[in-house]
Design a protein around this motif. Structure first.
Motif, PDB file in Angstrom:
ATOM      1  N   ALA A 138     -52.347 -12.309 -80.260  1.00 30.10           N
ATOM      2  CA  ALA A 138     -52.164 -11.038 -79.555  1.00 30.10           C
ATOM      3  C   ALA A 138     -53.457 -10.251 -79.594  1.00 30.10           C
ATOM      4  CB  ALA A 138     -51.049 -10.223 -80.212  1.00 30.10           C
ATOM      5  N   VAL A 139     -53.541  -9.281 -78.703  1.00 34.05           N
ATOM      6  CA  VAL A 139     -54.644  -8.322 -78.681  1.00 34.05           C
ATOM      7  C   VAL A 139     -54.073  -6.990 -79.171  1.00 34.05           C
ATOM      8  CG1 VAL A 139     -56.312  -7.120 -77.220  1.00 34.05           C
ATOM      9  CG2 VAL A 139     -55.758  -9.534 -76.772  1.00 34.05           C
ATOM     10  N   LEU A 140     -54.759  -6.361 -80.132  1.00 35.23           N
ATOM     11  CA  LEU A 140     -54.277  -5.122 -80.738  1.00 35.23           C
ATOM     12  C   LEU A 140     -55.261  -3.991 -80.445  1.00 35.23           C
ATOM     13  CD1 LEU A 140     -53.289  -6.594 -84.236  1.00 35.23           C
ATOM     14  CD2 LEU A 140     -51.850  -6.377 -82.182  1.00 35.23           C
TER      15      LEU A 140
ATOM     16  N   PRO B  84     -49.663 -11.105 -75.721  1.00 31.14           N
ATOM     17  CA  PRO B  84     -49.179  -9.740 -75.911  1.00 31.14           C
ATOM     18  C   PRO B  84     -50.359  -8.801 -76.168  1.00 31.14           C
ATOM     19  CG  PRO B  84     -47.993 -11.289 -77.329  1.00 31.14           C
ATOM     20  CD  PRO B  84     -49.148 -12.043 -76.726  1.00 31.14           C
ATOM     21  N   LEU B  85     -50.292  -7.618 -75.575  1.00 28.31           N
ATOM     22  CA  LEU B  85     -51.266  -6.565 -75.854  1.00 28.31           C
ATOM     23  C   LEU B  85     -50.473  -5.402 -76.420  1.00 28.31           C
ATOM     24  CD1 LEU B  85     -53.856  -4.860 -75.691  1.00 28.31           C
ATOM     25  CD2 LEU B  85     -53.382  -4.505 -73.269  1.00 28.31           C
ATOM     26  N   LEU B  86     -50.737  -5.077 -77.682  1.00 26.83           N
ATOM     27  CA  LEU B  86     -49.947  -4.073 -78.386  1.00 26.83           C
ATOM     28  C   LEU B  86     -50.841  -2.916 -78.797  1.00 26.83           C
ATOM     29  CD1 LEU B  86     -48.112  -6.742 -80.521  1.00 26.83           C
ATOM     30  CD2 LEU B  86     -47.173  -5.514 -78.557  1.00 26.83           C
TER      31      LEU B  86
ATOM     32  N   ALA C 223     -46.540  -1.735 -75.258  1.00 27.63           N
ATOM     33  CA  ALA C 223     -46.565  -3.193 -75.288  1.00 27.63           C
ATOM     34  C   ALA C 223     -46.703  -3.706 -73.869  1.00 27.63           C
ATOM     35  CB  ALA C 223     -45.282  -3.730 -75.927  1.00 27.63           C
ATOM     36  N   THR C 224     -47.694  -4.560 -73.632  1.00 31.20           N
ATOM     37  CA  THR C 224     -47.879  -5.147 -72.312  1.00 31.20           C
ATOM     38  C   THR C 224     -48.482  -6.546 -72.521  1.00 31.20           C
ATOM     39  OG1 THR C 224     -48.862  -4.834 -70.113  1.00 31.20           O
ATOM     40  CG2 THR C 224     -50.076  -3.905 -71.968  1.00 31.20           C
ATOM     41  N   VAL C 225     -49.119  -7.060 -71.479  1.00 30.95           N
ATOM     42  CA  VAL C 225     -49.664  -8.413 -71.549  1.00 30.95           C
ATOM     43  C   VAL C 225     -51.098  -8.378 -71.027  1.00 30.95           C
ATOM     44  CG1 VAL C 225     -49.430 -10.760 -70.638  1.00 30.95           C
ATOM     45  CG2 VAL C 225     -47.390  -9.478 -71.239  1.00 30.95           C
TER      46      VAL C 225
END
Ligand SMILES: [Fe+2]
Length: 251
Positions: free
Chosen positions: A184-186, A202-204, A195-197
């Motif tokens: 994921a990308v944080l 996942p991009l959180l 929360a998206t993509v």
């Protein structure tokens, strides 16, 4: 299982009001009976990037350092020389502050990238940062990895934040395409949990400690884009057997 607590946007400015909100998050975490493998803070640690603000950050975050690894990256409100002097003495001068750490029982990697652009509110992962990230990921292709930095690489529906998001996200997408181990990308910057993509991952975005951003339909025509009425909040990212689960806590 690896547990990563994710805070963002402390915006410490020397006042006790702002420090108090950060202390609430810190004492929530240090008061937990169970184990946290690391605490990640995705930028805007200081509000004006002064040395005194970083001294305050060091003091506020000290109880966390005593408990587990604390992973930091800068945001647009941070200033590299002062940040480095107090929080990350890596001898990097004015170059981007990039750091790789392994955390938890399974050695999950967290790759903190510097998306700040000195003097600018928007973000960019410099060519040298993307090159560093690509090399780090190539060096450990079987290790699950989180890529963390301040500016979200996609619009979030928050006009004020979207105007100053990450520029040139395609460069990052290209790097991630070659490294399927990126879980994921944080990010931070949004001052609201989102929360998206991005690039199929996942991009959180962590909620804000200093304030909470409001969506356009939550604010009147004269209202600010953010509120300090809402409590500070943080996220817990759990990684186990290839699966990521995120929980958000107001503190
Ligand atoms: Fe911020």
């Amino acid at each position: 299982m690896t547990v990563l607590a994710h805070l963002s946007d402390l915006h410490l400015d020397g006042t006790e009001e702002t420090a108090g909100r950060a202390r609430r998050a810190v004492s929530h975490l240090t008061g937990l009976p169970g184990t946290i493998d690391a605490v990640l803070v995705t930028g805007d640690i200081a509000d004006h990037g002064s040395e005194a603000e970083y001294e305050q950050a060091r003091e506020v975050l000290a109880p966390l350092y005593a408990r587990c690894p604390v992973l930091l990256c800068p945001g647009n409100h941070d200033s590299r020389p002062e940040y480095r002097k107090v929080l990350a003495d890596d001898g990097g001068g004015t170059a981007p502050v990039n750091e790789a750490r392994a955390v938890g029982p399974d050695g999950v990697r967290v790759l903190m990238c510097d998306s700040s652009v000195p003097g600018r509110p928007e973000g960019l992962l410099a060519p040298e940062t993307l090159e560093w990230l690509d090399e780090e990921l190539a060096a450990a292709p079987d290790r699950p990895a989180f890529v963390a930095f301040h500016h979200p690489p996609v619009p979030l529906g928050l006009p004020y934040i979207d105007r100053i998001g990450l520029r040139g996200p395609d460069g990052l997408a290209k790097v991630l395409a070659g490294h399927p181990q990126v879980v994921a990308v944080l990010c931070g910057h949004a001052h609201t949990a989102a929360a998206t993509v991005f690039a199929g991952r996942p991009l959180l975005c962590a909620p804000g400690i200093v304030s909470s951003a409001l969506m356009p339909w939550e604010q009147g025509p004269d209202a600010s884009w953010k509120t300090t009425q809402a409590p500070p909040a943080l996220a817990f990212h759990l990684y186990e057997e290839g699966r990521l689960t995120t929980h958000v806590r107001a503190v």
